[in-house]
Design an enzyme around this catalytic site. Structure first.
Site, PDB file in Angstrom:
ATOM      1  N   ASP A 101      -2.925   2.315  -4.059  1.00 34.67           N
ATOM      2  CA  ASP A 101      -3.771   1.282  -4.668  1.00 34.67           C
ATOM      3  C   ASP A 101      -5.177   1.858  -4.827  1.00 34.67           C
ATOM      4  O   ASP A 101      -5.500   2.458  -5.854  1.00 34.67           O
ATOM      5  CB  ASP A 101      -3.735   0.037  -3.778  1.00 34.67           C
ATOM      6  CG  ASP A 101      -4.450  -1.157  -4.396  1.00 34.67           C
ATOM      7  OD1 ASP A 101      -4.821  -1.089  -5.576  1.00 34.67           O
ATOM      8  OD2 ASP A 101      -4.644  -2.166  -3.698  1.00 34.67           O
ATOM      9  N   LYS A 129      -0.618   1.533  -8.373  1.00 34.06           N
ATOM     10  CA  LYS A 129      -1.485   0.559  -9.052  1.00 34.06           C
ATOM     11  C   LYS A 129      -2.704   1.338  -9.486  1.00 34.06           C
ATOM     12  O   LYS A 129      -3.233   2.121  -8.706  1.00 34.06           O
ATOM     13  CB  LYS A 129      -1.932  -0.536  -8.069  1.00 34.06           C
ATOM     14  CG  LYS A 129      -0.878  -1.523  -7.668  1.00 34.06           C
ATOM     15  CD  LYS A 129      -1.563  -2.645  -6.880  1.00 34.06           C
ATOM     16  CE  LYS A 129      -0.650  -3.267  -5.888  1.00 34.06           C
ATOM     17  NZ  LYS A 129      -1.359  -4.153  -4.951  1.00 34.06           N
TER      18      LYS A 129
HETATM   19  P1  5GP Z   1      -4.647   2.121  -0.604  1.00 40.35           P
HETATM   20  O1  5GP Z   1      -5.203   2.806   0.610  1.00 40.35           O
HETATM   21  O2  5GP Z   1      -4.203   3.058  -1.685  1.00 40.35           O
HETATM   22  O3  5GP Z   1      -5.574   1.067  -1.114  1.00 40.35           O
HETATM   23  O4  5GP Z   1      -3.415   1.276  -0.148  1.00 40.35           O
HETATM   24  C1  5GP Z   1      -2.242   1.834   0.236  1.00 40.35           C
HETATM   25  C2  5GP Z   1      -1.553   0.973   1.274  1.00 40.35           C
HETATM   26  O5  5GP Z   1      -1.899  -0.414   1.142  1.00 40.35           O
HETATM   27  C3  5GP Z   1      -0.088   1.062   1.075  1.00 40.35           C
HETATM   28  O6  5GP Z   1       0.464   2.072   1.873  1.00 40.35           O
HETATM   29  C4  5GP Z   1       0.383  -0.311   1.491  1.00 40.35           C
HETATM   30  O7  5GP Z   1       0.599  -0.311   2.887  1.00 40.35           O
HETATM   31  C5  5GP Z   1      -0.769  -1.221   1.190  1.00 40.35           C
HETATM   32  N1  5GP Z   1      -0.615  -1.903  -0.100  1.00 40.35           N
HETATM   33  C6  5GP Z   1      -1.366  -1.734  -1.230  1.00 40.35           C
HETATM   34  N2  5GP Z   1      -0.935  -2.535  -2.204  1.00 40.35           N
HETATM   35  C7  5GP Z   1       0.108  -3.234  -1.690  1.00 40.35           C
HETATM   36  C8  5GP Z   1       0.989  -4.239  -2.238  1.00 40.35           C
HETATM   37  O8  5GP Z   1       0.905  -4.668  -3.382  1.00 40.35           O
HETATM   38  N3  5GP Z   1       1.936  -4.707  -1.397  1.00 40.35           N
HETATM   39  C9  5GP Z   1       2.089  -4.291  -0.117  1.00 40.35           C
HETATM   40  N4  5GP Z   1       3.075  -4.827   0.593  1.00 40.35           N
HETATM   41  N5  5GP Z   1       1.278  -3.360   0.416  1.00 40.35           N
HETATM   42  C10 5GP Z   1       0.302  -2.839  -0.360  1.00 40.35           C
END
Ligand code: 5GP
Length: 173
Positions: A101, A129
């Site tokens: 994300d 995303k």
């Molecule tokens: P980032 O550090 O890239 O923002 O987020 C990554 C982590 O956030 C992922 O490993 C996951 O655990 C959580 N995450 C981000 N988006 C989602 C989502 O739409 N659904 C779920 N269940 N977890 C998410």
């Protein structure tokens, strides 16, 4: 389920996407034997299906991390809850993640693993995303780009629930 959900990716689509990823990995690592590192907990279902599509010999390890605070408000510091146990110095390594994300989790894990001196290091994620990216991440293998919505199922949770859903659904928060 108390919240409204909508199907995003069904079992068949997921299976097809994973087969394509496995083919690419098999081609890229022909003659090699990479160490695959799964980021717990969300990536475990994806990992289980992906590795059973792979033909190359491989080793497997797990890392568990937690973001400080709620993941939707990650500040970029992840805590290592469980480190890998295989010595990966000089090895080809692929990190397997469920969803990218902001990119903060993956960049932290990537940097942490990189300090262990693997020969090569690549990233494979089932979902991506694109909207909230704050850290640039080079994703080498990606299954699907998904909209900027909260998704559950196929390993992904909401409050630790719904990881067992066989398909990926959008949750209306
Ligand atoms: P980032 O550090 O890239 O923002 O987020 C990554 C982590 O956030 C992922 O490993 C996951 O655990 C959580 N995450 C981000 N988006 C989602 C989502 O739409 N659904 C779920 N269940 N977890 C998410």
């Amino acid at each position: 389920m108390d919240k409204k959900t909508k199907r995003l990716l069904g079992k068949g689509e997921i299976r097809k996407g994973i087969k394509m990823l496995a083919e690419k990995i098999d081609n890229d690592y022909e003659g090699a034997s990479p160490v695959i590192i799964c980021i717990l907990k969300g990536a475990f279902v994806f990992l289980a299906d992906l590795i059973r599509e792979l033909k190359i010999p491989m080793k497997l390890d797990f890392i568990s991390v937690s973001s400080y605070g709620d993941s939707s408000r990650t500040r970029g510091v992840v805590k290592i809850l469980k480190d890998i146990s295989i010595d990966i110095a000089g090895e080809d390594v692929i990190i397997v993640e469920d969803i990218v994300d902001t990119g903060l989790t993956l960049v932290s894990v990537h940097d942490f693993i990189k300090r262990k001196n693997p020969r090569s290091l690549k990233i494979c994620t089932l979902l991506e995303k694109k909207v909230k990216r704050v850290k640039k991440v080079k994703i080498d293998y990606r299954g699907f780009v998904v909209p900027n919505k909260y998704v559950i199922g196929y390993g992904l949770d909401f409050g630790e629930k719904h990881r067992n859903l066989p398909e990926i659904r959008i949750m209306e928060l």
